[in-house]
Design an enzyme around this catalytic site. Structure first.
Site, PDB file in Angstrom:
ATOM      1  N   LYS A  21       0.872  -0.939   0.045  1.00  0.00           N
ATOM      2  CA  LYS A  21      -0.359  -0.408  -0.053  1.00  0.00           C
ATOM      3  C   LYS A  21       1.068   1.110  -0.346  1.00  0.00           C
ATOM      4  O   LYS A  21       2.333   1.214   0.201  1.00  0.00           O
ATOM      5  CB  LYS A  21      -1.201   0.035   1.076  1.00  0.00           C
ATOM      6  CG  LYS A  21       0.243  -0.063   2.714  1.00  0.00           C
ATOM      7  CD  LYS A  21      -0.597  -0.422   3.793  1.00  0.00           C
ATOM      8  CE  LYS A  21       0.357  -0.081   4.156  1.00  0.00           C
ATOM      9  NZ  LYS A  21      -0.642  -1.032   5.852  1.00  0.00           N
TER      10      LYS A  21
ATOM     11  N   ARG B 270     -10.088   0.143  15.225  1.00  0.00           N
ATOM     12  CA  ARG B 270     -11.190   0.932  13.851  1.00  0.00           C
ATOM     13  C   ARG B 270     -11.916   0.351  12.741  1.00  0.00           C
ATOM     14  O   ARG B 270     -12.651   0.051  13.154  1.00  0.00           O
ATOM     15  CB  ARG B 270      -9.768   0.991  12.816  1.00  0.00           C
ATOM     16  CG  ARG B 270      -8.427   1.815  12.969  1.00  0.00           C
ATOM     17  CD  ARG B 270      -7.480   1.999  12.412  1.00  0.00           C
ATOM     18  NE  ARG B 270      -6.642   1.049  11.613  1.00  0.00           N
ATOM     19  CZ  ARG B 270      -5.703   0.841  11.556  1.00  0.00           C
ATOM     20  NH1 ARG B 270      -4.796   1.493  11.295  1.00  0.00           N
ATOM     21  NH2 ARG B 270      -5.138  -0.316  10.564  1.00  0.00           N
TER      22      ARG B 270
ATOM     23  N   TYR C 147      15.517  29.642   8.778  1.00  0.00           N
ATOM     24  CA  TYR C 147      14.126  30.132   9.280  1.00  0.00           C
ATOM     25  C   TYR C 147      14.359  30.560  10.703  1.00  0.00           C
ATOM     26  O   TYR C 147      14.528  29.749  11.501  1.00  0.00           O
ATOM     27  CB  TYR C 147      13.251  29.288   8.638  1.00  0.00           C
ATOM     28  CG  TYR C 147      12.790  30.074   6.989  1.00  0.00           C
ATOM     29  CD1 TYR C 147      12.101  31.172   6.720  1.00  0.00           C
ATOM     30  CD2 TYR C 147      12.793  29.324   6.038  1.00  0.00           C
ATOM     31  CE1 TYR C 147      12.372  31.201   5.380  1.00  0.00           C
ATOM     32  CE2 TYR C 147      12.718  29.099   4.920  1.00  0.00           C
ATOM     33  CZ  TYR C 147      12.232  30.354   4.749  1.00  0.00           C
ATOM     34  OH  TYR C 147      12.016  30.410   2.587  1.00  0.00           O
TER      35      TYR C 147
ATOM     36  N   MET D 249      11.816  24.611   3.000  1.00  0.00           N
ATOM     37  CA  MET D 249      11.452  23.721   1.659  1.00  0.00           C
ATOM     38  C   MET D 249      12.114  22.779   0.638  1.00  0.00           C
ATOM     39  O   MET D 249      11.829  21.666   0.390  1.00  0.00           O
ATOM     40  CB  MET D 249      10.269  24.062   0.910  1.00  0.00           C
ATOM     41  CG  MET D 249       9.552  23.753  -0.334  1.00  0.00           C
ATOM     42  SD  MET D 249       8.450  24.746  -1.072  1.00  0.00           S
ATOM     43  CE  MET D 249       6.916  25.015  -0.214  1.00  0.00           C
TER      44      MET D 249
HETATM   45  C1  LIG Z   1      -0.141  -1.682   6.270  1.00  0.00           C
HETATM   46  C2  LIG Z   1      -0.706  -3.203   7.389  1.00  0.00           C
HETATM   47  C3  LIG Z   1       0.177  -4.267   7.485  1.00  0.00           C
HETATM   48  C4  LIG Z   1       1.619  -3.974   7.731  1.00  0.00           C
HETATM   49  O1  LIG Z   1       1.984  -3.539   8.414  1.00  0.00           O
HETATM   50  P1  LIG Z   1       3.647  -3.244   8.835  1.00  0.00           P
HETATM   51  O2  LIG Z   1       3.693  -3.079  10.632  1.00  0.00           O
HETATM   52  O3  LIG Z   1       4.006  -2.877   7.747  1.00  0.00           O
HETATM   53  O4  LIG Z   1       4.114  -4.752   8.432  1.00  0.00           O
HETATM   54  C5  LIG Z   1      -0.330  -5.172   7.721  1.00  0.00           C
HETATM   55  N1  LIG Z   1      -1.322  -5.554   8.061  1.00  0.00           N
HETATM   56  C6  LIG Z   1      -2.537  -4.768   7.916  1.00  0.00           C
HETATM   57  C7  LIG Z   1      -4.364  -4.654   7.802  1.00  0.00           C
HETATM   58  C8  LIG Z   1      -1.886  -3.564   7.243  1.00  0.00           C
HETATM   59  O5  LIG Z   1      -3.063  -2.361   7.597  1.00  0.00           O
END
Ligand SMILES: *Cc1c(COP(=O)(O)O)cnc(C)c1O
Length: 358
Positions: A35, A130, A255, A303
């Site tokens: 992802k 969640r 800055y 930046m």
């Molecule tokens: C992002 C995610 C993972 C992977 O987590 P890591 O800590 O990067 O290994 C696994 N399962 C779900 C549902 C996730 O959202």
């Protein structure tokens, strides 16, 4: 000519890290989590490198569609599932799989007229708070999915660990126990473990594991870096010096004039900043490599630029290479200096940073 700011990606290291997933989980199927543009490493390239995994996981439907359009075959699981009928149709059209976590998704699945059948991963909320069904809802959700004409057989069962990066935290044991108690009567394929689960919680390794951060060579645990776990970091972030100068005692830098020289100081200006994804929160003293020599960030991150102390790099000249993380400088250490976690640094690399494959 090398670009001003670039991320060097050691894609073969992904396969080394994949082998490290298999060590504690030799018989588990692997769902490689790619992802958020594969944690900043390039969705398509990472998928191409990790051929041989049993599935890929993305967060959103559009990420799955992009993978399919690039020719990625096999199983692709969408971790947030679908949010409307159109997304459900897209999943079916592209042969994607979905996490199902809410009652309204069950309704939508049952109402839809679909040609194909959707493979689903039924999510139980064991403490993340969640997404997911409660333990008491699980039998109902499982029954409805099993009977739904739009759902493929078998229904998979999953949960997500909230605190697995803390080896002392009793919550993980509680989540594992709850998942086991709720699902023991189902023969469905099961999955619980993220990277921290795979590395530290053997009881979380089930039919499938879901490694993310460890594939990229980075540790999920605070205070420990990927190399200490036998992993090889995939990304390093680089730029170069664009100015070298000596400022007088009393002069300030950047800055807000946050940093003032106590004595005459040689400093360098580096072409990288928060516009590239280098964290603005990085504090004075954050290590930076100039010609592979460790030096320190001074003043605020801008930046497009940062300033570094060159007192211990007397030979440094404009054009010299700078490493912001990677090589001898773990991204975990930079995350610590910026009060964040390495995940945000990897994902936060911006469009302006050129990707250079090694
Ligand atoms: C992002 C995610 C993972 C992977 O987590 P890591 O800590 O990067 O290994 C696994 N399962 C779900 C549902 C996730 O959202």
């Amino acid at each position: 000519m090398t670009p001003a700011a670039y991320a060097l990606l050691n894609y073969p290291a992904l396969r080394h890290n994949l082998a490290k997933v298999r060590e504690p989980a030799p018989s588990a199927k692997i769902m490689a989590v790619i992802k958020a543009n594969a944690y900043g490493h390039g969705l398509i390239e990472v998928a191409k490198t990790l051929v041989g995994v049993d599935a890929f996981a993305v967060a959103r439907v559009d990420e799955g569609v992009r993978l399919r359009q690039a020719g990625t075959g096999g199983c692709i699981v969408v971790l947030e599932g679908f949010t409307c009928g159109e997304e459900l149709q897209l999943l079916l059209e592209h042969g994607l799989e979905a996490v199902v976590h809410g009652v309204w998704q069950l309704d939508l699945l049952e109402e839809t007229q679909a040609a194909g059948k959707l493979p689903v991963w039924l999510k139980l909320d064991t403490g993340m708070g969640r997404l997911g069904f409660t333990r008491s809802e699980l039998p109902m959700a499982y029954r409805r999915l099993s009977r739904c004409h739009n759902v493929a057989d078998p229904v998979h069962l999953m949960t997500h660990l909230a605190n697995a990066d803390d080896l002392q935290d009793p919550k993980t044991g509680q989540q594992l126990a709850l998942f086991h108690a709720a699902t023991v009567d189902y023969s469905a394929p099961k999955t619980l473990a993220n990277s921290a689960g795979i590395l530290a919680w053997p009881d979380s390794i089930a039919d499938w594991v879901r490694p993310g951060i460890m594939l990229y060579g980075v540790s999920p645990f605070p205070g420990q870096c990927g190399r200490q776990l036998g992993l090889q970091p995939v990304m390093s972030l680089h730029s170069r010096l664009i100015a070298v100068k000596t400022i007088a005692a009393g002069d300030s830098v950047g800055y807000g004039g946050q940093w003032t020289a106590r004595r005459s100081t040689r400093l360098g200006v580096v072409a990288i900043g928060y516009g590239d994804g280098y964290p603005r929160q990085a504090k004075t003293g954050t290590p930076v490599l100039v010609n592979d020599v460790r030096t320190a960030l001074i003043g605020r991150v801008s930046m497009d630029m940062i300033t570094v102390d060159l007192e211990n790099c007397p030979e440094a000249r404009p054009g010299d290479p700078v490493t912001l993380w990677g090589g001898g400088l773990p991204v975990e250490e930079i995350a610590c200096c910026a009060d964040t976690i390495p995940y945000t640094l990897l994902c936060g690399i911006t469009q302006r940073v050129q990707i250079v494959a090694r």
